[in-house]
Design a protein around this motif. Structure first.
Motif, PDB file in Angstrom:
ATOM      1  N   ASP A 702       0.888  -1.459  -0.344  1.00  0.00           N
ATOM      2  CA  ASP A 702      -0.024  -0.231  -0.393  1.00  0.00           C
ATOM      3  C   ASP A 702       1.196   1.566   0.096  1.00  0.00           C
ATOM      4  OD1 ASP A 702      -2.367  -1.481  -0.162  1.00  0.00           O
ATOM      5  OD2 ASP A 702      -2.402  -2.201   2.341  1.00  0.00           O
ATOM      6  N   ASN A 703       2.041   1.321   0.034  1.00  0.00           N
ATOM      7  CA  ASN A 703       3.071   2.236  -0.328  1.00  0.00           C
ATOM      8  C   ASN A 703       2.294   2.989  -1.438  1.00  0.00           C
ATOM      9  OD1 ASN A 703       5.275   3.979  -1.744  1.00  0.00           O
ATOM     10  ND2 ASN A 703       6.500   2.786   0.185  1.00  0.00           N
ATOM     11  N   PRO A 704       2.042   4.649  -1.476  1.00  0.00           N
ATOM     12  CA  PRO A 704       1.797   5.722  -1.924  1.00  0.00           C
ATOM     13  C   PRO A 704       2.149   5.478  -3.677  1.00  0.00           C
ATOM     14  CG  PRO A 704       2.494   6.670   0.038  1.00  0.00           C
ATOM     15  CD  PRO A 704       3.349   5.564   0.229  1.00  0.00           C
ATOM     16  N   TRP A 705       3.163   5.302  -3.990  1.00  0.00           N
ATOM     17  CA  TRP A 705       3.992   5.121  -4.763  1.00  0.00           C
ATOM     18  C   TRP A 705       3.205   4.303  -5.721  1.00  0.00           C
ATOM     19  CZ3 TRP A 705       7.503   8.202  -7.130  1.00  0.00           C
ATOM     20  CH2 TRP A 705       7.771   8.913  -6.594  1.00  0.00           C
ATOM     21  N   TRP A 706       2.691   3.449  -5.444  1.00  0.00           N
ATOM     22  CA  TRP A 706       1.507   2.757  -5.977  1.00  0.00           C
ATOM     23  C   TRP A 706       0.627   2.773  -6.430  1.00  0.00           C
ATOM     24  CZ3 TRP A 706       4.910  -0.966  -7.396  1.00  0.00           C
ATOM     25  CH2 TRP A 706       5.581  -2.293  -6.350  1.00  0.00           C
ATOM     26  N   ASP A 707      -0.356   3.933  -5.554  1.00  0.00           N
ATOM     27  CA  ASP A 707      -1.609   4.124  -6.200  1.00  0.00           C
ATOM     28  C   ASP A 707      -1.052   5.843  -7.050  1.00  0.00           C
ATOM     29  OD1 ASP A 707      -3.734   5.723  -6.406  1.00  0.00           O
ATOM     30  OD2 ASP A 707      -3.506   7.194  -5.278  1.00  0.00           O
ATOM     31  N   ASP A 708      -1.896   5.450  -8.734  1.00  0.00           N
ATOM     32  CA  ASP A 708      -2.060   5.741  -9.655  1.00  0.00           C
ATOM     33  C   ASP A 708      -2.742   7.317  -9.775  1.00  0.00           C
ATOM     34  OD1 ASP A 708      -1.725   7.078 -12.269  1.00  0.00           O
ATOM     35  OD2 ASP A 708      -2.043   5.042 -13.598  1.00  0.00           O
ATOM     36  N   LEU A 709      -1.714   8.306  -9.841  1.00  0.00           N
ATOM     37  CA  LEU A 709      -2.233   9.472 -10.173  1.00  0.00           C
ATOM     38  C   LEU A 709      -3.397  10.038 -10.755  1.00  0.00           C
ATOM     39  CD1 LEU A 709       0.257  11.823  -7.754  1.00  0.00           C
ATOM     40  CD2 LEU A 709      -1.026  10.667  -7.000  1.00  0.00           C
ATOM     41  N   ARG A 710      -3.243   9.435 -11.970  1.00  0.00           N
ATOM     42  CA  ARG A 710      -4.384   9.549 -13.256  1.00  0.00           C
ATOM     43  C   ARG A 710      -5.394   8.884 -13.654  1.00  0.00           C
ATOM     44  NH1 ARG A 710       0.917   7.805 -16.844  1.00  0.00           N
ATOM     45  NH2 ARG A 710       0.763   5.260 -15.560  1.00  0.00           N
ATOM     46  N   THR A 711      -5.911   8.272 -11.621  1.00  0.00           N
ATOM     47  CA  THR A 711      -6.441   7.269 -11.200  1.00  0.00           C
ATOM     48  C   THR A 711      -7.397   8.194 -10.246  1.00  0.00           C
ATOM     49  OG1 THR A 711      -6.034   5.305 -10.832  1.00  0.00           O
ATOM     50  CG2 THR A 711      -6.725   5.703 -13.234  1.00  0.00           C
ATOM     51  N   PRO A 712      -8.147   9.567 -10.356  1.00  0.00           N
ATOM     52  CA  PRO A 712      -8.335  10.206  -8.816  1.00  0.00           C
ATOM     53  C   PRO A 712      -9.308   8.962  -8.313  1.00  0.00           C
ATOM     54  CG  PRO A 712      -9.112  11.042 -10.684  1.00  0.00           C
ATOM     55  CD  PRO A 712      -8.508  10.044 -11.150  1.00  0.00           C
ATOM     56  N   ASP A 713     -10.330   8.603  -8.354  1.00  0.00           N
ATOM     57  CA  ASP A 713     -11.755   7.515  -8.135  1.00  0.00           C
ATOM     58  C   ASP A 713     -10.645   6.410  -7.575  1.00  0.00           C
ATOM     59  OD1 ASP A 713     -13.240  10.463  -8.924  1.00  0.00           O
ATOM     60  OD2 ASP A 713     -13.798   8.761 -10.749  1.00  0.00           O
ATOM     61  N   VAL A 714      -9.459   5.936  -7.762  1.00  0.00           N
ATOM     62  CA  VAL A 714      -9.182   4.686  -7.691  1.00  0.00           C
ATOM     63  C   VAL A 714      -7.515   4.426  -6.455  1.00  0.00           C
ATOM     64  CG1 VAL A 714      -8.609   2.419  -8.400  1.00  0.00           C
ATOM     65  CG2 VAL A 714     -10.765   3.829  -9.376  1.00  0.00           C
ATOM     66  N   THR A 715      -7.394   3.576  -6.024  1.00  0.00           N
ATOM     67  CA  THR A 715      -6.252   3.798  -5.197  1.00  0.00           C
ATOM     68  C   THR A 715      -6.141   1.924  -5.283  1.00  0.00           C
ATOM     69  OG1 THR A 715      -7.103   4.725  -3.203  1.00  0.00           O
ATOM     70  CG2 THR A 715      -4.977   3.750  -2.615  1.00  0.00           C
ATOM     71  N   GLU A 716      -4.423   2.451  -6.755  1.00  0.00           N
ATOM     72  CA  GLU A 716      -3.554   1.246  -6.416  1.00  0.00           C
ATOM     73  C   GLU A 716      -3.200   1.260  -5.570  1.00  0.00           C
ATOM     74  OE1 GLU A 716      -5.181   3.512 -10.616  1.00  0.00           O
ATOM     75  OE2 GLU A 716      -4.736   3.492  -8.780  1.00  0.00           O
ATOM     76  N   THR A 717      -3.375  -0.433  -5.487  1.00  0.00           N
ATOM     77  CA  THR A 717      -2.566  -1.389  -5.217  1.00  0.00           C
ATOM     78  C   THR A 717      -0.679  -1.886  -5.503  1.00  0.00           C
ATOM     79  OG1 THR A 717      -3.935  -3.892  -4.646  1.00  0.00           O
ATOM     80  CG2 THR A 717      -3.900  -1.262  -3.024  1.00  0.00           C
ATOM     81  N   ARG A 718      -0.204  -2.141  -5.252  1.00  0.00           N
ATOM     82  CA  ARG A 718       0.913  -2.960  -5.703  1.00  0.00           C
ATOM     83  C   ARG A 718       0.668  -4.258  -6.370  1.00  0.00           C
ATOM     84  NH1 ARG A 718       3.429  -7.529  -1.476  1.00  0.00           N
ATOM     85  NH2 ARG A 718       2.092  -8.255  -2.325  1.00  0.00           N
ATOM     86  N   ASP A 719      -0.432  -5.063  -6.470  1.00  0.00           N
ATOM     87  CA  ASP A 719      -0.630  -6.506  -7.133  1.00  0.00           C
ATOM     88  C   ASP A 719      -1.655  -5.226  -8.502  1.00  0.00           C
ATOM     89  OD1 ASP A 719      -0.458  -7.545  -5.193  1.00  0.00           O
ATOM     90  OD2 ASP A 719      -1.486  -8.995  -4.568  1.00  0.00           O
ATOM     91  N   ASP A 720      -2.004  -4.525  -8.281  1.00  0.00           N
ATOM     92  CA  ASP A 720      -2.751  -3.428  -9.526  1.00  0.00           C
ATOM     93  C   ASP A 720      -1.824  -3.080 -10.029  1.00  0.00           C
ATOM     94  OD1 ASP A 720      -5.544  -4.042  -7.958  1.00  0.00           O
ATOM     95  OD2 ASP A 720      -4.980  -1.802  -7.205  1.00  0.00           O
ATOM     96  N   ILE A 721      -0.689  -2.908 -10.419  1.00  0.00           N
ATOM     97  CA  ILE A 721       0.689  -1.932 -11.041  1.00  0.00           C
ATOM     98  C   ILE A 721       0.985  -3.021 -11.282  1.00  0.00           C
ATOM     99  CG2 ILE A 721       2.442  -0.775 -11.098  1.00  0.00           C
ATOM    100  CD1 ILE A 721      -0.191   1.092 -10.641  1.00  0.00           C
ATOM    101  N   LEU A 722       1.107  -4.139 -10.216  1.00  0.00           N
ATOM    102  CA  LEU A 722       2.475  -5.577 -11.239  1.00  0.00           C
ATOM    103  C   LEU A 722       0.926  -6.021 -12.362  1.00  0.00           C
ATOM    104  CD1 LEU A 722       3.673  -7.703  -8.889  1.00  0.00           C
ATOM    105  CD2 LEU A 722       4.673  -6.274  -9.531  1.00  0.00           C
ATOM    106  N   ALA A 723       0.162  -6.412 -12.421  1.00  0.00           N
ATOM    107  CA  ALA A 723      -0.861  -6.697 -12.710  1.00  0.00           C
ATOM    108  C   ALA A 723      -0.809  -6.228 -14.725  1.00  0.00           C
ATOM    109  CB  ALA A 723      -1.956  -7.275 -12.691  1.00  0.00           C
ATOM    110  N   ARG A 724      -0.901  -5.048 -14.228  1.00  0.00           N
ATOM    111  CA  ARG A 724      -0.735  -4.160 -15.016  1.00  0.00           C
ATOM    112  C   ARG A 724       0.551  -3.375 -16.264  1.00  0.00           C
ATOM    113  NH1 ARG A 724      -1.577   2.146 -13.630  1.00  0.00           N
ATOM    114  NH2 ARG A 724      -4.016   1.802 -13.113  1.00  0.00           N
ATOM    115  N   ALA A 725       1.471  -3.957 -15.147  1.00  0.00           N
ATOM    116  CA  ALA A 725       3.085  -3.943 -16.242  1.00  0.00           C
ATOM    117  C   ALA A 725       2.990  -5.257 -17.049  1.00  0.00           C
ATOM    118  CB  ALA A 725       3.802  -3.477 -14.722  1.00  0.00           C
TER     119      ALA A 725
END
Length: 869
Positions: A702-725
């Protein structure tokens, strides 16, 4: 000198230094010189194949006899099948004379180009396109300092420099420019007046300064740290400035430091210093702006030495592979320097790697010892914030009083311009004002603090203090090293090797191994040098240097080996500050080398060491990939891609599909994680520091770096970013390599192009085809032992490489092996211009030929130089 942009290193950095704007700059240089007609002529010659005949005019004579003024006795130069000259002379002066002669034969354009870099005279050839580089170089004043060094040189060093210069001139001054290199002919066809000036010792000493700059980048680091903190705040910035991990090795273990005098630690406190600095860095100070002389994280090196207890022969083995910028021709030039009879007056019997433009062997072995280098990158550059007198811009504050700056006028001749460019260099007690340069003017900083204007007006500028901006004795160290006979001689030589600081490993024929870190490393009154410091007070001044006898060293360590890979030299228990945040490699290469040494079941052989130098294991990938295991994908292709990565062994072989897949995933992971929260100039480049940052972030879902500021209505977590990557990386790979993952190859995208630093960057395809070689598929990658590094800014193009490899057998020097990147010759079309490229990328070597009988038996050519009557 090795390990971390040539020198410009020497290096990828040399190319950046020369053409600040890359291909566009070279194209601009061609336009500025007004030679459109000349270019058309050149292309016509190229298409007609005429260029090869013209190039051959510069091929040197390597057989027969030549009579020359300046020699005292005959000199024999044997060239082997690889184009390596083995020189036999009766005096030291004749030996270095002949070395200058053969350097000029094979590499004179490279020498001319390098000396123009050092002197800040590129614009005489290339016009306005290189003016900003010349301004930087004149501001640094390398040539001025080199003149001071020459005046202070000891007699032996002076004689060697003078003899070397005489040998260069014996070759060049009797030839027209076009007979020295195709590049000179092209310049003349383009309307540039070319005059070959005599080589001088100053040219050699100046280039050493450029090398030192290329292997140290703390000035840029200080500015980048400030901007990073401003962009995301202290806590998040700390995530991208990780400290060294506890599970990574140090070069010299604590138990080897029992010789220390016990001086107090000098380390400062970054956060305490930060508040003081930030109160002054307001307004126009813009540290994010790119400097003209950037360099990548890939600049570094590996070396290690094994005691006989660990080898199959019972004798030490020493290995070295400096990682420098990819270029054409090679940075290195192999050579053998032999006194016919070794005496106190002619004590040299040495084989290894030299720099065209300098006497002696930089890395290699003599008849008793061997040595190798990697870059320490200590913090020896400090930026100071200078308060400028609003009423007199040539005065600055020192302890409450205005002090006059030293003013040094410089005139830069610019090709195509009627008048020279005038530059006034301003010097403070710390060094030159670097924010007078166009590339850094916005970083000068100013504050206007009402009320009280103009009394509240404060101007500031940045000055640079750096150990290389004072006379040093680097070439004295090299000559002493070349004739050293034991560890005591080795250490005696290195006390003069003050800039750039290197990790020297050592072995001798008696079975001893050792290590020495030389260099002038400042002790500060306050602060740690990690950020620009107030210059108007003595609170942050350099008060001394670490005593040479307290610098890290080791001799026959109990573990039986010494490994250096730009990782920290010593643990925090060491009582002095050597480097701070980001000045070191984060240890993946060092750990992998140590693993291979310690896991080896039997005595380590020369073949085993060669396998180690070519190791392609990506340790960072093996740390990251397990986090993909819990992810689910609806797309079967993505699920298969994930499973193949989980089953992959982490080897970045050029024929590996999984290595290519991981490369695309890694680029996408950094983009998805960091690009939304950082300005483009601060995007991580993907080196070891980034790898460690990601290693720690993965442990905080849940580190703030994982949250994508381009999606203000969603708070991304590590697994979201790994899957997207993984999804994005796979899609990017499919676009380039196709849908059949089995057909992907790492070497299809991870390629090495060896580019000439001038005409190879012209943007004119036929001209580039003459000078450049590649692209060729390459194994390895960033922070891998086989360090064919690349940046996520330009995936996956190799920007720095193991610029040479050597393996020295101290039990039998004739078994030793060497190879560098391109070839011995700098003349396009010559058989030795590119004959090393394939052996280099496939981790092959050639024998070094040590004994004279072996040299003569293997020689393909013999040139005898005789004194002119």
């Amino acid at each position: 000198m090795v390990s971390g942009a040539a020198p410009l290193i020497v290096l990828r950095r040399v190319r950046v230094l020369t053409f600040v704007k890359g291909r566009d700059s070279m194209q601009k240089a061609l336009r500025v010189t007004g030679i459109i007609v000349g270019v058309i002529l050149v292309i016509a010659l190229i298409l007609g194949g005429v260029w090869l005949g013209i190039s051959r005019r510069a091929y040197p004579r390597t057989r027969g006899t030549v009579e020359l003024q300046g020699l005292t006795a005959p000199v024999e130069i044997y060239r082997d099948r690889y184009g390596v000259p083995h020189i036999y002379a009766q005096t030291a002066e004749d030996l270095f004379f002949a070395q200058g002669y053969v350097h000029a034969q094979d590499r004179y354009w490279q020498m001319e180009f390098w000396r123009r870099i050092g002197a800040g005279r590129l614009s005489e050839f290339f016009g306005e396109a290189t003016l900003s580089s010349d301004i930087f170089l004149r501001t640094m004043g390398f040539a001025r300092i080199a003149e001071q060094e020459y005046a202070l040189a000891d007699p032996e060093t002076r004689r060697a420099l003078e003899a070397y210069a005489a040998g260069v001139n014996a070759y060049t001054q009797s030839r027209r420019p076009a007979q020295l290199g195709l590049e000179f002919a092209l310049l003349q066809w383009m309307g540039v007046e070319v005059e070959i000036e005599p080589w001088t010792p100053i040219n050699t000493l100046t280039w050493a300064k450029v090398m030192a700059y290329d292997l140290g980048g703390n000035m840029e680091d200080e500015i980048r740290r400030v901007e990073l903190i401003r962009a995301v705040g202290l806590d998040m910035a700390a995530d991208l400035l990780p400290t060294y991990r506890d599970d990574m090795p140090y070069i010299v273990p604590d138990e080897e430091l029992d010789y220390l005098s016990g001086s107090a630690r000098n380390a400062g406190d970054l956060l305490a210093h930060l508040d003081d600095v930030n109160t002054r860095l307001v307004g126009g100070f813009d540290p994010a702006r790119s400097l003209a002389l950037g360099r990548g994280e890939g600049i570094g090196s590996n070396n290690w030495v094994l005691s006989g207890d660990l080898t199959d022969t019972g004798a030490p083995i020493l290995a070295n592979d400096p990682h420098l910028g990819i270029q054409m021709p090679s940075i290195w030039y192999e050579i053998g320097l032999h006194c016919v009879e070794k005496t106190p007056d002619c004590p040299f019997e040495v084989r290894g790697y030299s720099f065209a433009g300098a006497p002696g062997v930089i890395i290699g072995h003599n008849d008793r010892i061997a040595w190798g280098m990697t870059n320490v990158n200590p913090d020896v550059q400090d930026l100071y914030i200078e308060r400028i007198n609003p009423a007199n811009p040539n005065q600055y504050e020192v302890n409450g009083e205005w002090v006059d700056m030293d003013l040094i006028p410089e005139e830069i001749i610019v090709q195509g311009e009627d008048e020279p460019y005038f530059l006034m260099v301003r010097y403070t007690r710390h060094g030159p004002i670097v924010t007078d340069m166009e590339s850094m003017q916005d970083q000068a900083g100013f504050t206007i603090g009402p009320p009280g204007f103009p009394e509240g007006l404060e101007f500031t500028a940045l000055s640079l203090q750096w150990t290389a901006l004072q006379p040093v004795e680097t070439f004295r160290a090299i000559l002493l090293l070349d004739k050293a006979q034991n560890y005591e001689d080795f250490r005696e030589a290195l006390q003069y090797f003050t800039v750039p600081s290197q990790n020297f490993v050592y072995a001798d024929v008696e079975g001893n191994i050792g290590y020495q870190m030389p260099g002038q490393v400042p002790i500060r009154a306050g602060g740690d040098g990690s950020l620009p410091a107030p210059g108007w007070t003595d609170d942050y001044e350099w008060v001394d240097f670490i005593p040479y006898d307290d610098l890290p060293r080791a001799y026959n360590p109990t573990q039986g080996y010494i490994v250096t890979a730009n990782n920290p030299v010593v643990s925090p228990e060491y009582p002095y500050l050597i480097m701070n945040y980001g000045g070191f490699d984060h240890g993946y290469r060092a750990r992998r080398i140590v693993e291979m040494i310690e896991e080896h079941p039997d005595g380590i052989s020369l073949d085993d060491v060669a396998t180690m130098q070519g190791d392609n294991l990506n340790l960072s990938a093996l740390e990251i990939l397990p986090y993909l295991e819990g992810l689910s994908f609806e797309d079967p292709a993505l699920a298969e891609a994930r499973d193949r990565l989980l089953a992959w062994d982490g080897q970045m072989h050029m024929d590996s599909p999984e290595a290519a897949l991981y490369g695309y995933f890694w680029v996408a992971l950094l983009s998805e994680t960091f690009h939304d929260q950082l300005p483009e100039d601060l995007w991580p480049g993907g080196g070891s520091r980034t790898m460690v940052a990601v290693y720690w972030l993965l442990q905080e879902p849940d580190n703030p770096w994982w949250d994508d500021l381009r999606t203000p209505d969603v708070t991304e977590t590590r697994d979201d970013i790994l899957a997207r990557a993984l999804e994005k990386g796979y899609a990017d790979g499919v676009e380039v390599l196709g849908e059949r993952l089995d057909a992907w190859r790492w070497g299809d995208v991870h390629t090495a192009t060896f580019a000439n630093q001038t005409f190879g960057e012209s943007g004119i395809g036929p001209i580039e085809a003459i000078f450049n070689r590649g692209p060729v598929a390459a194994s390895g990658g960033t922070s891998i032992v086989n360090a064919t590094s690349w940046s996520v800014d330009e995936p996956f193009l190799v920007n720095s490489v193991p610029s040479m490899r050597q393996i020295i057998d101290l039990g039998d020097l004739t078994n030793s092996r060497m190879m560098h990147t391109t070839g011995q010759s700098g003349h396009p079309g010559h058989r030795h211009y590119d004959d090393f490229i394939d052996p280099w990328r496939f981790i092959e070597y050639h024998p070094t030929l040590w004994d004279r009988a072996e040299v003569e038996a293997s020689a393909r050519e013999l040139l005898t130089l005789r004194p002119a009557e």
